[in-house]
Design a protein around this motif. Structure first.
Motif, PDB file in Angstrom:
ATOM      1  N   ASN A 101       2.227   5.146   0.333  1.00 32.29           N
ATOM      2  CA  ASN A 101       1.940   6.333   1.144  1.00 32.29           C
ATOM      3  C   ASN A 101       1.714   6.060   2.619  1.00 32.29           C
ATOM      4  O   ASN A 101       1.050   6.814   3.320  1.00 32.29           O
ATOM      5  CB  ASN A 101       0.723   7.081   0.567  1.00 32.29           C
ATOM      6  CG  ASN A 101       0.581   8.461   1.156  1.00 32.29           C
ATOM      7  OD1 ASN A 101       1.585   9.071   1.544  1.00 32.29           O
ATOM      8  ND2 ASN A 101      -0.630   8.934   1.274  1.00 32.29           N
ATOM      9  N   GLY A 102       2.237   4.947   3.154  1.00 31.60           N
ATOM     10  CA  GLY A 102       2.069   4.657   4.582  1.00 31.60           C
ATOM     11  C   GLY A 102       3.086   5.373   5.442  1.00 31.60           C
ATOM     12  O   GLY A 102       4.126   5.830   4.957  1.00 31.60           O
ATOM     13  N   ALA A 103       2.786   5.453   6.728  1.00 31.27           N
ATOM     14  CA  ALA A 103       3.620   6.232   7.643  1.00 31.27           C
ATOM     15  C   ALA A 103       4.996   5.624   7.846  1.00 31.27           C
ATOM     16  O   ALA A 103       5.921   6.318   8.264  1.00 31.27           O
ATOM     17  CB  ALA A 103       2.924   6.372   8.990  1.00 31.27           C
ATOM     18  N   ALA A 104       5.139   4.308   7.558  1.00 27.81           N
ATOM     19  CA  ALA A 104       6.437   3.682   7.818  1.00 27.81           C
ATOM     20  C   ALA A 104       7.441   3.959   6.719  1.00 27.81           C
ATOM     21  O   ALA A 104       8.617   3.618   6.840  1.00 27.81           O
ATOM     22  CB  ALA A 104       6.268   2.169   7.969  1.00 27.81           C
ATOM     23  N   GLU A 105       6.983   4.567   5.655  1.00 30.92           N
ATOM     24  CA  GLU A 105       7.910   4.825   4.559  1.00 30.92           C
ATOM     25  C   GLU A 105       8.695   6.106   4.779  1.00 30.92           C
ATOM     26  O   GLU A 105       8.211   7.020   5.414  1.00 30.92           O
ATOM     27  CB  GLU A 105       7.131   4.962   3.251  1.00 30.92           C
ATOM     28  CG  GLU A 105       6.733   3.623   2.730  1.00 30.92           C
ATOM     29  CD  GLU A 105       5.564   3.756   1.812  1.00 30.92           C
ATOM     30  OE1 GLU A 105       5.451   4.783   1.136  1.00 30.92           O
ATOM     31  OE2 GLU A 105       4.746   2.829   1.797  1.00 30.92           O
ATOM     32  N   PRO A 106       9.903   6.133   4.206  1.00 24.30           N
ATOM     33  CA  PRO A 106      10.663   7.375   4.298  1.00 24.30           C
ATOM     34  C   PRO A 106       9.863   8.489   3.630  1.00 24.30           C
ATOM     35  O   PRO A 106       9.347   8.302   2.530  1.00 24.30           O
ATOM     36  CB  PRO A 106      11.943   7.080   3.491  1.00 24.30           C
ATOM     37  CG  PRO A 106      11.998   5.595   3.365  1.00 24.30           C
ATOM     38  CD  PRO A 106      10.589   5.102   3.431  1.00 24.30           C
ATOM     39  N   GLY A 107       9.710   9.591   4.306  1.00 26.15           N
ATOM     40  CA  GLY A 107       8.939  10.697   3.765  1.00 26.15           C
ATOM     41  C   GLY A 107       9.716  11.460   2.706  1.00 26.15           C
ATOM     42  O   GLY A 107      10.877  11.169   2.426  1.00 26.15           O
ATOM     43  N   GLN A 108       9.076  12.441   2.115  1.00 27.91           N
ATOM     44  CA  GLN A 108       9.769  13.273   1.142  1.00 27.91           C
ATOM     45  C   GLN A 108      10.837  14.097   1.830  1.00 27.91           C
ATOM     46  O   GLN A 108      11.915  14.309   1.315  1.00 27.91           O
ATOM     47  CB  GLN A 108       8.766  14.179   0.439  1.00 27.91           C
ATOM     48  CG  GLN A 108       7.807  13.376  -0.419  1.00 27.91           C
ATOM     49  CD  GLN A 108       6.936  14.281  -1.231  1.00 27.91           C
ATOM     50  OE1 GLN A 108       6.159  15.055  -0.677  1.00 27.91           O
ATOM     51  NE2 GLN A 108       7.055  14.207  -2.533  1.00 27.91           N
ATOM     52  N   LEU A 109      10.491  14.574   3.031  1.00 29.67           N
ATOM     53  CA  LEU A 109      11.497  15.203   3.856  1.00 29.67           C
ATOM     54  C   LEU A 109      12.285  14.098   4.534  1.00 29.67           C
ATOM     55  O   LEU A 109      11.696  13.173   5.083  1.00 29.67           O
ATOM     56  CB  LEU A 109      10.839  16.031   4.957  1.00 29.67           C
ATOM     57  CG  LEU A 109       9.904  17.143   4.515  1.00 29.67           C
ATOM     58  CD1 LEU A 109       9.125  17.651   5.704  1.00 29.67           C
ATOM     59  CD2 LEU A 109      10.729  18.256   3.899  1.00 29.67           C
ATOM     60  N   MET A 110      13.587  14.143   4.498  1.00 31.55           N
ATOM     61  CA  MET A 110      14.374  13.204   5.284  1.00 31.55           C
ATOM     62  C   MET A 110      14.175  13.549   6.751  1.00 31.55           C
ATOM     63  O   MET A 110      13.770  14.645   7.108  1.00 31.55           O
ATOM     64  CB  MET A 110      15.856  13.320   4.930  1.00 31.55           C
ATOM     65  CG  MET A 110      16.206  12.696   3.593  1.00 31.55           C
ATOM     66  SD  MET A 110      15.895  10.901   3.519  1.00 31.55           S
ATOM     67  CE  MET A 110      14.203  10.850   2.950  1.00 31.55           C
ATOM     68  N   GLN A 111      14.477  12.598   7.611  1.00 27.81           N
ATOM     69  CA  GLN A 111      14.265  12.845   9.025  1.00 27.81           C
ATOM     70  C   GLN A 111      15.081  14.050   9.500  1.00 27.81           C
ATOM     71  O   GLN A 111      14.591  14.900  10.218  1.00 27.81           O
ATOM     72  CB  GLN A 111      14.658  11.603   9.815  1.00 27.81           C
ATOM     73  CG  GLN A 111      14.372  11.763  11.297  1.00 27.81           C
ATOM     74  CD  GLN A 111      14.662  10.474  12.030  1.00 27.81           C
ATOM     75  OE1 GLN A 111      14.505   9.403  11.468  1.00 27.81           O
ATOM     76  NE2 GLN A 111      15.072  10.591  13.272  1.00 27.81           N
ATOM     77  N   THR A 133      13.380  17.185   8.717  1.00 27.01           N
ATOM     78  CA  THR A 133      12.256  17.543   9.568  1.00 27.01           C
ATOM     79  C   THR A 133      12.734  18.220  10.828  1.00 27.01           C
ATOM     80  O   THR A 133      12.221  19.243  11.251  1.00 27.01           O
ATOM     81  CB  THR A 133      11.437  16.295   9.943  1.00 27.01           C
ATOM     82  OG1 THR A 133      10.903  15.772   8.759  1.00 27.01           O
ATOM     83  CG2 THR A 133      10.311  16.672  10.885  1.00 27.01           C
ATOM     84  N   LEU A 159       0.855  -1.189   0.000  1.00 32.98           N
ATOM     85  CA  LEU A 159       0.000   0.000   0.000  1.00 32.98           C
ATOM     86  C   LEU A 159       0.885   1.231   0.000  1.00 32.98           C
ATOM     87  O   LEU A 159       1.647   1.450   0.943  1.00 32.98           O
ATOM     88  CB  LEU A 159      -0.867   0.032   1.264  1.00 32.98           C
ATOM     89  CG  LEU A 159      -1.712  -1.197   1.587  1.00 32.98           C
ATOM     90  CD1 LEU A 159      -2.379  -1.026   2.938  1.00 32.98           C
ATOM     91  CD2 LEU A 159      -2.762  -1.418   0.513  1.00 32.98           C
TER      92      LEU A 159
END
Lengths: 357, 357, 357
Positions: free
Chosen positions: A331-341, A344, A329
């Protein structure tokens, strides 16, 4: 009073218009937008309440009906639904239920008014949620409000819960309960009591009046009500449910509503639909038994919740749908976001520091 | 530290920025995106926890706040919500609740860290679901996590549930509970304790500090908090709820939150809105009583779930909506599909056979 | 039978095509659309059921599988999901569960057929609701149907609930339960039993067969199943859960499913995803303990509901989302509508009166 004469009366008087609204609200308990049906339902309630020397059930039903409808007029929701009586059918049931299960004290009537008004808000909330999947609110609002106010009553000294069963753990029903001789007369009574118990009335004459009330509005509604009632009696006798409860209509009133709802209201009658409704009735009996067991420790009756849950389960499935598969699936929260940590955390950095970078 | 000076400090240091985030998270328990409010809330918690010789409640609240905020930073959800403190208000409550209801053992702190981190995931899940109907997640995540981890503790020898009430069946409260003389002093205490108990603190001074904290951010919030508190006391006394519980603020803390939420956060204050909020508070008291009864067999406290459920019920109804009617719903599973049944079975037939047909 | 040969067989016979459908349905309990996996699962169930002298579990599983699949063929939902086995994985579990917890009476088999058919309807209903947020139905349908039909059985004399625990209030587990010596052999058994218990089989050999079945389809599935199992054992031992239950695989079977679901089915494996899955497993263990406590008064086992709830909570949060904020929400029911109140009442006025105005 013929239908034509009634329409004329309604168009001449605001009072009659509001009465009409309330009668339709009563009819909507069985999905019938029909003032005459509603009037006959009230007549049946009156007969049963007086016969059982519990006039408070009739008084409560009328108060509940009026209060829930007035609350809707004040909150001004969609007018078509108001005219069809959708803002009254939960209130009339709340009003009949509270004086059935709670002792009569002065505070009960204040409590009943708050509960009936709440039933309108809860209906609007439930309908908002249900609309997402194209299913109706059914009597979920009544059941939720009923459970809240019955259970709440334990904590108030000015109310009396003495007619509710004392809490206990669920236990296996034994054959001893089946020693009543089941005569054809008993079965006919049960057939009618199943229909009367929709409004919490344990009276076969009331049930007969209700059947007439249904036939006046829709032959199919009458047929499916009686069919659902008979099937529920057959299934619960076959499984060995407690015979006194079956004969008092307790194992069939939710099934009656499921049969009418699935058989001729939300689907159009056909053989295929009838088979589907039969299946729905069996599941309703199972859910009823489940709720009887599950609610034993908290002293609650199942109400028409088995009808609500079973009918939702049988209306939600769509002919054509595409369930979420067992696969990745996006776009889940466990994936690396567009912003790196790091970014953020950086984004929490003051603006002027960013400018210096 | 004036507001201007604080903004300046925040813009000079990443540490201050993160502290700001956490203070706002604390303020958001009462829907206030205000660091000073959050700081005063923590001060009130500190005062109450120390006065009751339960510093673990303060320690837990701070750990819960930090862990839930850090979890959010790692999961990188929407940054505006993060900055507003929406990822902290459930964690601070989880952190205050677990050491209130569970005995202090070394394992409790590990348990609390997992629970606080979970509160962020549960917030994100709840908010995703709630967004469908345009309502906020409120403190549902706190309540769900609180119930999971309190009930779960029964199964672990390294945790202690000795402060939870032993399970029993609900029973009717009797008048004996009302023999306390209700003095004006008691009522003022209850008025403030209702507000303090939102953070699980049973202390009137803490309640007073909380009122100041609210007034700093919003006069309406302070007014509706006190008004909701007074109404809850009046209603529960009138109905005959257990007086010691009323005086300890247990019958009002959910009502306080409902009053603020409905009265001045999600609606703009007006006479009509105030009447709606009064109604919401009465329903909150009923739901609180219901949950006290219903949770008796499983030893759980109702937490702020009455506020969550009542506020959802009063926010979901929309001014203009069009409920699903009691009529034929197209496209249901009971209808004959576009493929006939034989065809469906046929479609399971191997390709080469089809070619031969 | 190699994969190629199987595909060939399937394309030559309608019977083999339907068998294929059912085997994939069994495989989908672990999210594997793979006939060989499903066949090995059935083999493992057969081994475990025969070894425990409970062949009824195997018979029930096969009946449940067939009935739920046939129900789907009759209801004609989306064919791709049917081909993938999505309409069988709840039925096979319902069929295994009822004869595990209920005594064997003639009526049980009729009951099991209704329950298995219901599992398909409940799957379609659940999938419709879940699709709104892009999450799968998981085994919620199995768990709901299982709870309904187990609890319902208390009310029927022709069924026997004697193998369910008698109802009691939750009580703190004490250290006495931990006096079993935990040997490495026990731990290996528990590691495998955690996997076998997904199908309600308490047998390490069955667990080993299941691991092979997973590896045949997906190495990652096997790795995450074993990893989730080990982590659940570690966490529950560390917290002091009852050792006999841990060794019998009761504290790990939901965790195994959560680990596979989060680790390699709905997310693609990575370090970040693995950390997320570890967190999900810890929450699964907490929810399992919670349900063990909460269901004690009603005699129900938690089933795989902890997996369902935990996995939903960890799939619902989205990478980018915008929760409803703590601020004014337009269009609520408490606001003055476009029609003034007087106008609404007016609108209930008969048409001819309006014309006269």
């Amino acid at each position: 009073v013929t239908g034509k004469r009634w329409t004329q009366l309604r168009s001449q008087s605001r009072v009659v218009a509001v009465v009409d609204l309330n009668l339709k609200g009563t009819g909507q308990v069985f999905f019938q937008e029909n003032s005459l049906t509603g009037m006959l339902f009230l007549l049946g309630i009156a007969y049963g309440a007086v016969a059982a020397k519990t006039p408070q059930v009739l008084v409560g039903a009328v108060i509940g009906l009026l209060v829930s409808t007035i609350t809707a007029i004040v909150l001004q929701p969609d007018e078509p639904s108001l005219r069809k009586g959708l803002y009254g059918y939960n209130g009339v049931l709340v009003g009949a239920a509270l004086p059935t299960f709670l002792g009569i004290t002065p505070m009960l009537w204040f409590y009943l008014v708050v509960a009936s008004a709440a039933s309108t808000v809860v209906f609007m909330a439930t309908a908002t949620v249900c609309k997402t999947w194209g299913v109706p609110a059914l009597t979920f609002p009544f059941n939720l409000v009923n459970w809240i106010f019955l259970m709440g009553a334990f904590q108030f000294t000015r109310l009396r819960t003495t007619d509710l069963n004392p809490g206990q753990f669920p236990s296996q029903v034994t054959g001893a309960a089946a020693h009543i001789d089941i005569t054809p007369g008993f079965l006919v009574e049960a057939l009618l009591k199943n229909i009367a118990q929709v409004f919490l009335i344990n009276n076969a004459i009331t049930g007969a009046i209700f059947v007439v009330a249904l036939l006046v509005s829709s032959v199919w509604a009458g047929v499916f009500a009686l069919g659902g009632s008979a099937l529920a009696i057959g299934a619960s006798l076959a499984m060995g449910a407690p015979v006194p409860d079956i004969l008092n209509g307790l194992y069939g009133f939710s099934a009656v509503l499921t049969a009418v709802a699935l058989g001729c209201v939300f689907y159009t009658p056909s053989l295929r639909v009838a088979v589907f409704a039969v299946f729905g009735v069996l599941v309703t009996v199972a859910i009823h038994s489940m709720l009887v067991s599950a609610l034993t420790p908290v002293s609650l009756p199942p109400g028409t919740a088995p009808f609500v849950f079973a009918t939702w389960l049988f209306l939600l499935p769509k002919k054509k749908f595409d369930p979420v598969q067992h696969e990745y699936l996006p776009n889940g929260a466990a994936e690396p976001g567009q912003l790196m940590q790091a970014k953020t955390i950086n984004s929490l950095t003051p603006q002027h520091q960013k400018e210096n970078q």
